[in-house]
Scaffold this motif. Structure first.
Motif, PDB file in Angstrom:
ATOM      1  N   LYS A 135       0.792  -1.216   0.000  1.00 21.87           N
ATOM      2  CA  LYS A 135       0.000   0.000   0.000  1.00 21.87           C
ATOM      3  C   LYS A 135       0.832   1.277   0.000  1.00 21.87           C
ATOM      4  O   LYS A 135       0.324   2.344  -0.310  1.00 21.87           O
ATOM      5  N   LYS A 186       0.830   2.915  -3.372  1.00 26.58           N
ATOM      6  CA  LYS A 186      -0.442   3.484  -3.783  1.00 26.58           C
ATOM      7  C   LYS A 186      -0.808   4.719  -2.963  1.00 26.58           C
ATOM      8  O   LYS A 186      -1.430   5.648  -3.461  1.00 26.58           O
ATOM      9  N   THR A 236      -2.282  -2.339  -8.607  1.00 26.29           N
ATOM     10  CA  THR A 236      -0.839  -2.564  -8.618  1.00 26.29           C
ATOM     11  C   THR A 236      -0.403  -3.104  -9.978  1.00 26.29           C
ATOM     12  O   THR A 236       0.593  -2.634 -10.548  1.00 26.29           O
ATOM     13  N   THR A 255      -7.721  -5.369  -6.334  1.00 29.27           N
ATOM     14  CA  THR A 255      -8.429  -4.434  -7.211  1.00 29.27           C
ATOM     15  C   THR A 255      -7.776  -4.337  -8.581  1.00 29.27           C
ATOM     16  O   THR A 255      -8.389  -3.831  -9.522  1.00 29.27           O
TER      17      THR A 255
HETATM   18  C1  LIG Z   1      -3.728  -4.950  -1.273  1.00 27.71           C
HETATM   19  C2  LIG Z   1      -2.797  -6.039  -1.565  1.00 27.71           C
HETATM   20  C3  LIG Z   1      -2.676  -6.595  -2.865  1.00 27.71           C
HETATM   21  C4  LIG Z   1      -3.588  -6.210  -4.006  1.00 27.71           C
HETATM   22  O1  LIG Z   1      -3.269  -4.993  -4.605  1.00 27.71           O
HETATM   23  P1  LIG Z   1      -4.278  -4.396  -5.699  1.00 27.71           P
HETATM   24  O2  LIG Z   1      -3.587  -3.153  -6.145  1.00 27.71           O
HETATM   25  O3  LIG Z   1      -5.564  -4.085  -4.988  1.00 27.71           O
HETATM   26  O4  LIG Z   1      -4.484  -5.376  -6.776  1.00 27.71           O
HETATM   27  C5  LIG Z   1      -1.740  -7.591  -3.077  1.00 27.71           C
HETATM   28  N1  LIG Z   1      -0.966  -8.049  -2.070  1.00 27.71           N
HETATM   29  C6  LIG Z   1      -1.067  -7.559  -0.804  1.00 27.71           C
HETATM   30  C7  LIG Z   1      -0.211  -8.137   0.244  1.00 27.71           C
HETATM   31  C8  LIG Z   1      -1.985  -6.543  -0.509  1.00 27.71           C
HETATM   32  O5  LIG Z   1      -2.087  -6.080   0.737  1.00 27.71           O
END
Ligand SMILES: *Cc1c(COP(=O)(O)O)cnc(C)c1O
Length: 296
Positions: free
Chosen positions: A43, A46, A181, A178
């Motif tokens: 995160k 993002k 990433t 989602t």
């Molecule tokens: C949130 C998360 C993801 C998914 O990321 P997205 O951008 O929502 O696809 C993958 N791995 C971990 C460990 C996460 O916390």
């Protein structure tokens, strides 16, 4: 407000695994779990640009959405604590308001996040004006971040992940919730390096969603990517005995490269498992270097 400083670029380490070597495949681990000590999962990539956008708009409050086990809510709460911003977490399920908080929500609350529980019908319509406006009236003007944190700023933030890997790999595998990433990673990879997004949820909606996210962030499709939809093990946070055994075994074999950390089971385990499955199916020509992103 100071920016959230991450430990980037994160390490990219090669590990020897004879089960892949048999197919001529080399495995690298992109340790993105080390990007920030207080923000769970991927995160950090993002949230960083969203914090800058909040600052540019003069907002001192972040309002966002998530389920009871959301890493995104946890990360937003931690970022708020570190930067002195108010955070409001809108949580799916009003029945949770009357129960003790689970560890994830308790952690968010301890970081100062105000939790607002919405019933599931309202939560499905959470960005409609008749649901969102009363929230903003109640908690004041806020920088609103969508569920899972995937908006154009977040997608652009994830391009750095692709640039960091660069041509050190031929294929990059990443788990998708989602898809934000994957959308950014694929855009940041130099051709001909390609990305495989491994769906951690069932439903088959991710290709369309990643396309939408790339159009919102860049105005067009970017990079060479595809979604692998066969490795969700039954759905979000589900597992199978085979996946659980694979995950434990992987953590044992590669303890040193993982600094003794367990393999995250909701997302990362499924991405790793997909790499082995695809290698077994002959999806990678001999000599292929596959980087698996350890997102958390
Ligand atoms: C949130 C998360 C993801 C998914 O990321 P997205 O951008 O929502 O696809 C993958 N791995 C971990 C460990 C996460 O916390």
């Amino acid at each position: 407000m100071s920016v959230l400083a991450g430990r980037v670029p994160t390490p990219l380490v090669e590990v020897a695994d004879e089960r892949l070597a048999r197919h001529g495949v080399r495995l690298l681990l992109k340790r993105d779990d080390l990007a920030h000590p207080d923000l769970p999962g991927n995160k950090f990539r993002k949230l960083g640009p969203n914090l800058a956008a909040a600052e540019a708009a003069g907002h001192r409050t972040l309002l966002t959405f998530g389920g009871a086990y959301s890493n995104h809510l946890r990360a937003t709460a931690a970022a708020g604590r570190l930067l002195g911003l108010r955070t409001v977490g809108v949580v799916r399920g009003d029945e949770l308001a009357h129960r003790p908080l689970n560890a994830s929500l308790a952690g968010a609350a301890a970081d100062g996040m105000v939790l607002h529980f919405l019933d599931r019908a309202a939560y499905r319509r959470k960005t409609a004006p008749d649901v969102l406006d009363p929230l903003l009236e109640r908690y004041g003007p806020a920088h609103v971040i969508p569920e899972g944190g995937s908006n154009p700023a977040a997608v652009r933030g994830c391009t750095a992940l692709g640039r960091e890997i660069g041509t050190a790999a031929d294929v990059v595998a990443v788990a998708c919730g989602t898809g934000g990433t994957l959308a950014g990673l694929a855009a940041g990879l130099p051709p001909p390096v390609r990305a495989i997004g491994v769906a951690a949820l069932r439903g088959g909606f991710l290709t369309e969603e990643v396309l939408r996210l790339q159009h919102d962030a860049f105005g067009e499709r970017r990079g060479d990517w595809q979604v692998e939809d066969r490795c969700h093990a039954g759905g979000f946070a589900r597992t199978t005995p085979e996946l659980a055994a694979f995950t434990d075994d992987f953590a044992r074999r590669h303890r040193e490269a993982l600094d003794g950390r367990p393999v995250e089971r909701v997302y990362v385990a499924k991405a790793l498992h997909a790499v082995f499955r695809l290698a077994g199916e002959g999806a990678f020509p001999p000599g292929t270097r596959v980087a698996a992103v350890i997102t958390g």
